[in-house]
Design a protein around this motif. Structure first.
Motif, mmCIF file in Angstrom:
data_model
loop_
_atom_site.group_PDB
_atom_site.id
_atom_site.type_symbol
_atom_site.label_atom_id
_atom_site.label_comp_id
_atom_site.label_asym_id
_atom_site.label_seq_id
_atom_site.Cartn_x
_atom_site.Cartn_y
_atom_site.Cartn_z
ATOM 1 N N PHE A 260 112.546 45.554 92.335
ATOM 2 C CA PHE A 260 112.283 44.805 93.566
ATOM 3 C C PHE A 260 112.124 45.713 94.784
ATOM 4 O O PHE A 260 112.043 45.237 95.911
ATOM 5 C CB PHE A 260 113.401 43.780 93.792
ATOM 6 N N THR A 261 112.058 47.007 94.529
ATOM 7 C CA THR A 261 111.788 47.941 95.625
ATOM 8 C C THR A 261 110.285 48.158 95.810
ATOM 9 O O THR A 261 109.867 48.762 96.791
ATOM 10 C CB THR A 261 112.454 49.308 95.362
ATOM 11 N N ILE A 262 109.502 47.671 94.851
ATOM 12 C CA ILE A 262 108.044 47.859 94.922
ATOM 13 C C ILE A 262 107.479 47.101 96.124
ATOM 14 O O ILE A 262 107.692 45.908 96.273
ATOM 15 C CB ILE A 262 107.363 47.369 93.627
ATOM 16 N N LYS A 263 106.762 47.818 96.976
ATOM 17 C CA LYS A 263 106.137 47.198 98.147
ATOM 18 C C LYS A 263 104.619 47.088 97.994
ATOM 19 O O LYS A 263 103.974 46.332 98.729
ATOM 20 C CB LYS A 263 106.467 48.010 99.405
ATOM 21 N N ASP A 316 97.734 43.316 110.097
ATOM 22 C CA ASP A 316 98.637 43.537 111.233
ATOM 23 C C ASP A 316 100.109 43.445 110.823
ATOM 24 O O ASP A 316 101.002 43.550 111.659
ATOM 25 C CB ASP A 316 98.344 42.529 112.354
ATOM 26 N N PHE A 317 100.357 43.233 109.506
ATOM 27 C CA PHE A 317 101.730 43.124 108.962
ATOM 28 C C PHE A 317 102.533 42.015 109.630
ATOM 29 O O PHE A 317 103.758 42.100 109.738
ATOM 30 C CB PHE A 317 102.481 44.458 109.091
ATOM 31 N N LYS A 336 90.798 46.011 103.987
ATOM 32 C CA LYS A 336 91.415 46.202 105.308
ATOM 33 C C LYS A 336 92.931 46.367 105.173
ATOM 34 O O LYS A 336 93.545 47.228 105.822
ATOM 35 C CB LYS A 336 91.113 45.001 106.211
ATOM 36 N N TYR A 337 93.514 45.540 104.321
ATOM 37 C CA TYR A 337 94.968 45.594 104.147
ATOM 38 C C TYR A 337 95.386 46.893 103.473
ATOM 39 O O TYR A 337 96.378 47.526 103.849
ATOM 40 C CB TYR A 337 95.453 44.388 103.342
ATOM 41 N N ALA A 343 97.559 53.823 106.115
ATOM 42 C CA ALA A 343 97.863 54.347 107.447
ATOM 43 C C ALA A 343 99.373 54.337 107.711
ATOM 44 O O ALA A 343 99.901 55.201 108.405
ATOM 45 C CB ALA A 343 97.135 53.535 108.509
ATOM 46 N N ALA A 344 100.032 53.358 107.143
ATOM 47 C CA ALA A 344 101.500 53.256 107.306
ATOM 48 C C ALA A 344 102.257 54.086 106.276
ATOM 49 O O ALA A 344 103.482 54.066 106.247
ATOM 50 C CB ALA A 344 101.929 51.794 107.215
#
Length: 348
Positions: A260-263, A316-317, A336-337, A343-344
């Protein structure tokens, strides 16, 4: 004939007896009715009497926690009021400056203070067992044992994969010394209360059982934390189910992987062999991937009717999503996402 001397002794004796009776009556009154709890406090405290506790244990708990001042008078009153052989376990609220009579009456009555039991934000059976028992006498492993007992849960007409849908996240009043079996029974009653005729009919119109609604609701909840967006997300999955299009829900892969750490779900994650892999297998997975809230369950039952088949998180999160009716528009938004994730510096 009574002499003056005998009269004198008689009067002295009567006075002595009167003094003794008055002293005993005063002592008796003091023992029963004088304050003996939290005499130097203004705040009530909670007293937990374990299951199978005897009177000595109760007395020790009261003394060690400085709830009572005079243990001898408490024991005396308990004996007179037949509490010593009638101990009732549970959680009791002890008010400051209660008399022995009031204290013993409370404990003998078994009138417990209910516990406010709240559980939410739960993914696994282990999570549920920990959160549902953290204010209760029972141990989480006792409850978890029942959650994983396939024979036991079948008496509630659930399977190992669907049993989590029996637990409706909310706040409930229960007693501290409720047993695991009693808590199961209570949650089953609450489940049946939730699934009233109106909700059952909405599920029937969807062509789903309550367990299947719970499974889809768990996916919707994992996809968006925005409650106002959940009916719209539910509508996407309803459209895909009706067209026999795989759900392709990333949270089901995370559940299948157990990480559950997968983002960020990657293509390699989509290769896992699991009935919860909704990229490989069309339809709903075997059971819920978390404990859906009431708002998520109702979002499915009252889904937004539209033509969208895809959605992707906004770059834009903000937590909201962009919805698409065709794959081309969806892929443009997905790009785009993905650029925003890069970028983050979120790569996994």
């Amino acid at each position: 004939m009574i002499t003056k001397k005998n009269q004198k002794y008689y009067m002295i004796g009567m006075v002595a007896i009167s003094v003794m009776i008055s002293s005993f009556a005063f002592y008796f009154y003091q023992v029963f009715f004088s304050p003996n709890t939290l005499t130097e406090s203004q705040q009530p405290v909670s007293l937990k009497i374990p299951s199978n506790a005897n009177f000595k244990q109760v007395s020790d708990i009261l003394t060690e926690n400085k709830i009572i001042t005079d243990v001898i008078s408490f024991s005396f009153v308990s004996k007179i009021m037949k509490y010593q052989d009638n101990v009732k376990p549970g959680l009791y609220t002890i008010q400051p400056k209660m008399s022995n009579k009031d204290l013993v009456s409370l404990l003998r009555s078994g009138k417990q203070t209910p516990v406010q039991l709240t559980f939410n934000n739960i993914r696994t059976k282990e999570d549920l067992a920990e959160k549902i028992t953290n204010k209760l006498e029972m141990k989480d492993e006792q409850f978890l044992r029942l959650l994983k007992d396939s024979l036991y849960i079948r008496k509630f007409e659930f399977e190992e994969e669907t049993i989590m849908s029996m637990f409706i996240p909310n706040t409930y009043e229960v007693y501290w010394n409720t047993s695991p079996e009693q808590l199961f029974d209570r949650m089953y009653r609450e489940y049946n209360n939730f699934w009233n005729d109106e909700r059952k009919e909405k599920a029937r119109v969807l062509g789903m059982t309550p367990e299947e609604v719970s499974t889809l609701a768990s996916i919707v909840q994992a996809e968006t934390a925005k409650r106002d967006e959940r009916p719209k997300v539910a509508g996407v999955y309803i459209n895909r189910l009706e067209r026999n299009i795989p759900l392709q829900a990333d949270p089901t892969l995370v559940f299948a992987l157990g990480d559950f750490t997968i983002k960020r779900v990657l293509n390699v994650h989509k290769e896992i062999e699991s009935p919860y892999n909704t990229y490989k297998y069309a339809g709903l997975p075997p059971g819920p991937i978390n404990l859906p809230e009431i708002s998520s369950l109702d979002a499915v039952l009252n889904y937004q009717d539209h033509n969208y088949l895809y959605f992707c998180a906004k770059e834009d999160f903000s937590g909201y999503h962009v919805f698409s009716t065709n794959l081309r528009d969806h892929l443009n938004q997905a790009r785009k996402y993905q650029n925003a994730l890069n970028a983050a510096k979120i790569y996994q």
